[in-house]
Scaffold this active site. Structure first.
Site, PDB file in Angstrom:
ATOM      1  N   HIS A  61      44.524  33.583  33.308  1.00 15.46           N
ATOM      2  CA  HIS A  61      45.714  32.845  32.878  1.00 15.46           C
ATOM      3  C   HIS A  61      45.976  31.699  33.844  1.00 15.46           C
ATOM      4  CE1 HIS A  61      46.941  35.518  29.678  1.00 15.46           C
ATOM      5  NE2 HIS A  61      46.916  36.570  30.475  1.00 15.46           N
ATOM      6  N   CYS A 104      44.309  28.494  29.928  1.00 18.93           N
ATOM      7  CA  CYS A 104      45.224  27.498  29.387  1.00 18.93           C
ATOM      8  C   CYS A 104      45.308  26.305  30.340  1.00 18.93           C
ATOM      9  CB  CYS A 104      46.610  28.100  29.188  1.00 18.93           C
ATOM     10  SG  CYS A 104      46.679  29.393  27.935  1.00 18.93           S
TER      11      CYS A 104
END
Length: 328
Positions: free
Chosen positions: A131, A173
């Site tokens: 992440h 991301c």
């Protein structure tokens, strides 16, 4: 003539939020193991791979396929084999240890299996997943790796002659924010998404109960499955499979103008994902008579091994410990 180099790989998963250490981030461990599985299949031995996993999904009590990990709902490939060699796991997976591995600033006595034994003749693949956000990648929900810090570490690697060429791949991301600050020469950086974009998962397994792989890594693996160790496929062909319609994000590349060692369109997939094991032989004559050319073999092979039994010169790179002595 293909250039002489060794190939090393650093494959790591880190995450956040209730991160890769937690069951619902199963896909991040599967991402990393997918790349590990691919580079081993294409010939890179474990002695040249640093694998970092922040959680042991195979032994998680929620895992219905105990001691196994899969990256596809049809489960045709078990990517956590019995001979998997995890070099850093659980609490060992930290920003500090990751940077120390890349720069070889590890404590005295650290075993070779936990070191990246690279030099100026090494091509290195660095793959990260987890992440992230604008300018950072989370490590285990306790710390962050900053994009500028990573770029600085790559610059240190360049100054210390830790690589010949380096391919940096990151699936997270806003991955582009980790790629754009890289200014060191002969590094190709590619991220799964641009700044402001999410990187999405691909599909789940109903019995396992979670997503099992991310989209960008899925299409990377799908391409690599068609590659063989002797393949002449180019790296640019892999980049072409990253259709925004498929991965549902826009890949971000580093400044390719800084890659000056050779034309980018000449780079083979196996220059980073496979093993190049070459032994250069010369015929009869002494070491002094061997036609070594400055800037090529002479620089690439700095250590010589001579078999005097039949007056043949054998040049073997000492750091390729998986190359056996030739039978002369």
């Amino acid at each position: 003539v293909r250039p002489f180099f060794t190939v090393q790989a650093v494959v790591s998963t880190q995450s956040t939020g209730d991160a890769s250490r937690y069951w619902f981030n199963y896909r991040h461990v599967a991402n990393a193991l997918s790349i590990y599985y691919s580079v081993k299949r294409l010939g890179i031995p474990d002695s040249h791979i640093i694998l970092m996993l922040s959680d042991d999904m195979a032994c998680n009590p929620r895992n219905p396929t105990s001691a196994q990990i899969f990256n596809n709902r049809d489960r045709h490939v078990q990517i956590y084999p019995h001979d998997v060699e995890v070099d850093y796991r659980d609490s060992e997976v930290t920003v500090e240890n990751f940077f120390r591995v890349l720069t070889d600033r590890l404590p005295e006595g650290t075993p070779r299996s936990k070191r990246l034994m690279s030099d100026e003749n090494s091509n290195i693949l660095v793959y990260l997943t987890g992440h992230g956000g604008d300018g950072f990648l989370k490590f285990q929900d306790t710390e962050e790796m900053n994009a500028m810090e990573l770029a600085d570490v790559f610059q240190q690697m360049h100054e210390k002659k830790r690589y010949n060429e380096l391919l940096f791949m990151i699936d997270t991301c806003q991955a582009g924010s980790m790629v754009l600050p890289i200014k060191s020469p002969n590094i190709i950086g590619v991220g799964s998404s641009t700044v402001g974009q999410d990187s999405l998962s691909h599909h789940g397994d109903h019995e396992i109960g979670v997503y099992v792989i991310d989209r960008w890594t899925y299409y990377t693996l799908d391409y690599l499955e068609k590659v063989r160790p002797n393949s002449q496929a180019k790296l640019k062909e892999l980049f072409r499979v990253y259709s925004t319609a498929d991965i549902r994000s826009t890949p971000q590349y580093s400044n390719l103008n800084l890659f000056t060692s050779r034309p980018v369109d000449k780079i083979l997939i196996t220059d980073f994902f496979g093993s190049v094991r070459q032994t250069v032989l010369y015929g009869e004559g002494s070491v002094e008579d061997a036609p070594l050319r400055e800037g090529s073999v002479e620089e690439a092979l700095r250590r010589l091994s001579v078999d005097g039994s039949d007056d043949k010169l054998i040049l073997v790179p000492e750091n390729l410990d998986f190359v056996s002595q030739l039978p002369f």
